[in-house]
Design an enzyme around this catalytic site. Structure first.
Site, PDB file in Angstrom:
ATOM      1  N   ILE A  79       7.460 -12.825   4.158  1.00 51.00           N
ATOM      2  CA  ILE A  79       6.228 -12.666   4.931  1.00 51.00           C
ATOM      3  C   ILE A  79       5.023 -13.073   4.099  1.00 51.00           C
ATOM      4  O   ILE A  79       4.143 -13.811   4.567  1.00 51.00           O
ATOM      5  CB  ILE A  79       6.092 -11.217   5.425  1.00 51.00           C
ATOM      6  CG1 ILE A  79       7.237 -10.872   6.380  1.00 51.00           C
ATOM      7  CG2 ILE A  79       4.742 -11.006   6.121  1.00 51.00           C
ATOM      8  CD1 ILE A  79       7.339  -9.400   6.717  1.00 51.00           C
ATOM      9  N   ASP A 113       3.766  -9.564  -7.592  1.00 51.27           N
ATOM     10  CA  ASP A 113       5.158  -9.299  -7.222  1.00 51.27           C
ATOM     11  C   ASP A 113       6.012  -9.487  -8.463  1.00 51.27           C
ATOM     12  O   ASP A 113       6.312 -10.621  -8.856  1.00 51.27           O
ATOM     13  CB  ASP A 113       5.628 -10.238  -6.115  1.00 51.27           C
ATOM     14  CG  ASP A 113       6.981  -9.827  -5.545  1.00 51.27           C
ATOM     15  OD1 ASP A 113       7.797  -9.259  -6.309  1.00 51.27           O
ATOM     16  OD2 ASP A 113       7.226 -10.062  -4.350  1.00 51.27           O
ATOM     17  N   ALA A 159       0.450  -4.003   7.116  1.00 53.87           N
ATOM     18  CA  ALA A 159       1.400  -4.211   8.211  1.00 53.87           C
ATOM     19  C   ALA A 159       2.823  -4.197   7.671  1.00 53.87           C
ATOM     20  O   ALA A 159       3.721  -4.763   8.292  1.00 53.87           O
ATOM     21  CB  ALA A 159       1.109  -5.523   8.927  1.00 53.87           C
ATOM     22  N   ALA A 160       3.025  -3.547   6.517  1.00 56.92           N
ATOM     23  CA  ALA A 160       4.337  -3.547   5.866  1.00 56.92           C
ATOM     24  C   ALA A 160       5.028  -2.208   6.066  1.00 56.92           C
ATOM     25  O   ALA A 160       5.831  -2.038   6.986  1.00 56.92           O
ATOM     26  CB  ALA A 160       4.188  -3.884   4.384  1.00 56.92           C
ATOM     27  N   ARG A 161       4.707  -1.226   5.229  1.00 56.86           N
ATOM     28  CA  ARG A 161       5.278   0.118   5.321  1.00 56.86           C
ATOM     29  C   ARG A 161       4.198   1.139   5.019  1.00 56.86           C
ATOM     30  O   ARG A 161       3.407   0.977   4.082  1.00 56.86           O
ATOM     31  CB  ARG A 161       6.439   0.291   4.333  1.00 56.86           C
ATOM     32  CG  ARG A 161       7.694  -0.472   4.710  1.00 56.86           C
ATOM     33  CD  ARG A 161       8.321   0.078   5.970  1.00 56.86           C
ATOM     34  NE  ARG A 161       9.526  -0.648   6.347  1.00 56.86           N
ATOM     35  CZ  ARG A 161      10.221  -0.394   7.461  1.00 56.86           C
ATOM     36  NH1 ARG A 161       9.815   0.537   8.293  1.00 56.86           N
ATOM     37  NH2 ARG A 161      11.306  -1.093   7.740  1.00 56.86           N
ATOM     38  N   ASP A 179      -1.065  -1.401  10.827  1.00 58.11           N
ATOM     39  CA  ASP A 179      -0.006  -1.454  11.838  1.00 58.11           C
ATOM     40  C   ASP A 179       1.081  -0.428  11.534  1.00 58.11           C
ATOM     41  O   ASP A 179       1.963  -0.213  12.350  1.00 58.11           O
ATOM     42  CB  ASP A 179       0.597  -2.864  11.882  1.00 58.11           C
ATOM     43  CG  ASP A 179       1.584  -3.041  13.017  1.00 58.11           C
ATOM     44  OD1 ASP A 179       1.232  -2.717  14.168  1.00 58.11           O
ATOM     45  OD2 ASP A 179       2.723  -3.495  12.757  1.00 58.11           O
ATOM     46  N   GLU A 186       4.533   8.303  11.951  1.00 56.13           N
ATOM     47  CA  GLU A 186       4.492   7.451  13.142  1.00 56.13           C
ATOM     48  C   GLU A 186       5.103   8.172  14.342  1.00 56.13           C
ATOM     49  O   GLU A 186       6.255   8.596  14.278  1.00 56.13           O
ATOM     50  CB  GLU A 186       5.242   6.141  12.877  1.00 56.13           C
ATOM     51  CG  GLU A 186       4.559   5.289  11.819  1.00 56.13           C
ATOM     52  CD  GLU A 186       5.119   3.877  11.733  1.00 56.13           C
ATOM     53  OE1 GLU A 186       6.037   3.539  12.501  1.00 56.13           O
ATOM     54  OE2 GLU A 186       4.630   3.113  10.895  1.00 56.13           O
ATOM     55  N   HIS A 194       2.585  -0.391  15.180  1.00 58.91           N
ATOM     56  CA  HIS A 194       3.763  -0.979  14.508  1.00 58.91           C
ATOM     57  C   HIS A 194       4.315  -2.163  15.318  1.00 58.91           C
ATOM     58  O   HIS A 194       5.497  -2.226  15.653  1.00 58.91           O
ATOM     59  CB  HIS A 194       4.847   0.076  14.307  1.00 58.91           C
ATOM     60  CG  HIS A 194       5.738  -0.222  13.135  1.00 58.91           C
ATOM     61  ND1 HIS A 194       6.240   0.747  12.311  1.00 58.91           N
ATOM     62  CD2 HIS A 194       6.236  -1.396  12.646  1.00 58.91           C
ATOM     63  CE1 HIS A 194       7.001   0.207  11.369  1.00 58.91           C
ATOM     64  NE2 HIS A 194       7.007  -1.102  11.574  1.00 58.91           N
ATOM     65  N   LEU A 195       3.419  -3.119  15.579  1.00 57.04           N
ATOM     66  CA  LEU A 195       3.758  -4.258  16.438  1.00 57.04           C
ATOM     67  C   LEU A 195       3.959  -5.564  15.685  1.00 57.04           C
ATOM     68  O   LEU A 195       4.245  -6.586  16.307  1.00 57.04           O
ATOM     69  CB  LEU A 195       2.640  -4.480  17.467  1.00 57.04           C
ATOM     70  CG  LEU A 195       2.469  -3.441  18.566  1.00 57.04           C
ATOM     71  CD1 LEU A 195       1.284  -3.823  19.439  1.00 57.04           C
ATOM     72  CD2 LEU A 195       3.738  -3.339  19.400  1.00 57.04           C
TER      73      LEU A 195
END
Length: 346
Positions: A178, A197, A256-258, A282, A287, A306-307
């Site tokens: 991603i 990373d 938008a990951a975790r 997201d 949740e 979470h879309l």
């Protein structure tokens, strides 16, 4: 061989069936049964010994029956299921990781488990860019105000105007499938992209036109910080209170990951002070968030349920990847995405 297609309202059972018929070809004599679980209308959660699943153990034991192969996205495969279904020899999970499968129990039962890495990378990357733009340019807030009958012309004032991706430094925490797509889009906008990373090859990162840096340098340099790491004990709260306060004033933060990558507790205060210029989420620490969640009342927050991976292409791609794995299993060929390689020693 008999195949159970345990789908839901996103990865439909027929997507698995059609893809497997196409991949396995006429030579494979297959029979199919189908079951549909109610996700996403009913949230997933822990089931027995697995972390994220939908449906019950008893439902799965009944559905699997004498099947040789099962393909699914979220159905629970626990020790009880493997013990009750001795014919089962392959489980394919159409997710980035088989978190709905007890891998130790599967290995003990001689069941090979495959998964579908990268199935939602394009969808999640595009959604992440959308969140960045919404946070940087007041898109979400302006939309809500217009629908309430308020014309926010003051967003054109210099102190309230948004910022552009072009010329901004964007830091990506994580540079997997991603992150790479996000970086490519950002570079096309004219952004300067840096990434942290420790598991990615620095030479490969640099060849993409992206700078590999330490996490502290990323925090110090970035106007936008976007999270793309996997959640693990090592990365939980990798963006903690100290790093949030170290960010440049006005930083736009995107996750938008975790949810577990981010410490949410300091964010309302940092948003109200303007130290965090905008927050686009997201994913969440819980949740869905409860009705009293503090960020509901914080300024400059963009939220979605979470879309990021929710595209039709993702569902079709996921089913195709797992159908390919099932076809390789049927043909006696090596699996490309085997999650429990120790099973080969049995």
């Amino acid at each position: 061989m008999h195949v159970l297609s345990a789908g839901d309202n996103f990865v439909l059972p027929e997507l698995f069936v059609n893809a497997l018929r196409e991949r396995a070809g006429a030579r494979a004599e297959l029979t199919f049964s189908e079951v549909t679980f109610p996700w996403p209308q009913v949230p997933f959660g822990p089931v027995g010994t697995v972390a994220e699943a939908t449906g019950t153990i008893d439902e799965m034991i009944e559905a699997v029956g004498n099947a040789d192969i099962a393909v699914t996205q979220l159905a629970p495969f626990t020790k009880e299921v493997f013990d009750a279904c001795p014919n089962l020899k392959f489980v394919g999970v159409s997710r980035g990781g088989p978190v709905n499968v007890d891998l130790e129990a599967a290995t003990a039962a001689g069941v090979r488990v495959s998964f579908a890495p990268g199935r939602n990378a394009q969808a999640a990357a595009e959604f992440t860019i959308g969140l960045m733009l919404a946070g940087m340019r007041h898109i979400s807030d302006a939309d809500a105000e217009m629908k309430r009958g308020t014309w926010r012309g003051d967003y054109y004032s210099h102190d309230s105007a948004g910022t552009e991706l072009g010329g901004s430094t964007v830091g990506l925490v994580g540079y997997g499938a991603i992150g790479r797509i996000v970086a490519r889009v950002l570079l096309a906008f004219g952004a300067d992209v840096v990434t942290y990373d420790p598991y990615a090859d620095a030479a490969s990162i640099e060849s993409d036109g992206v700078s590999a840096v330490s996490l502290d340098e990323l925090i110090d340099r970035s106007n936008v910080v976007s999270l793309h790491a996997r959640l693990s004990p090592e990365t939980e709260h990798i963006i903690n209170a100290e790093r949030l306060r170290r960010m440049r004033p006005g930083t736009v933060l995107v996750n938008a990951a975790r949810g577990g990558l981010l410490d949410y507790a300091p964010l309302p205060e940092l948003l109200r002070s303007g130290h965090i210029g905008a927050l686009a989420l997201d994913v969440y620490d819980e949740e869905p968030p409860g009705p009293e969640w503090p960020l509901f009342n914080a300024p400059n927050v963009v939220l979605s349920p979470h879309l990021a991976g929710a595209s039709r292409q993702t569902a079709e791609r996921a089913a195709s990847i797992i159908a390919g794995e099932a076809a390789r299993f049927i043909a006696g060929e090596p699996l490309q995405h085997l999650a429990n390689p120790d099973v080969l020693n049995r």
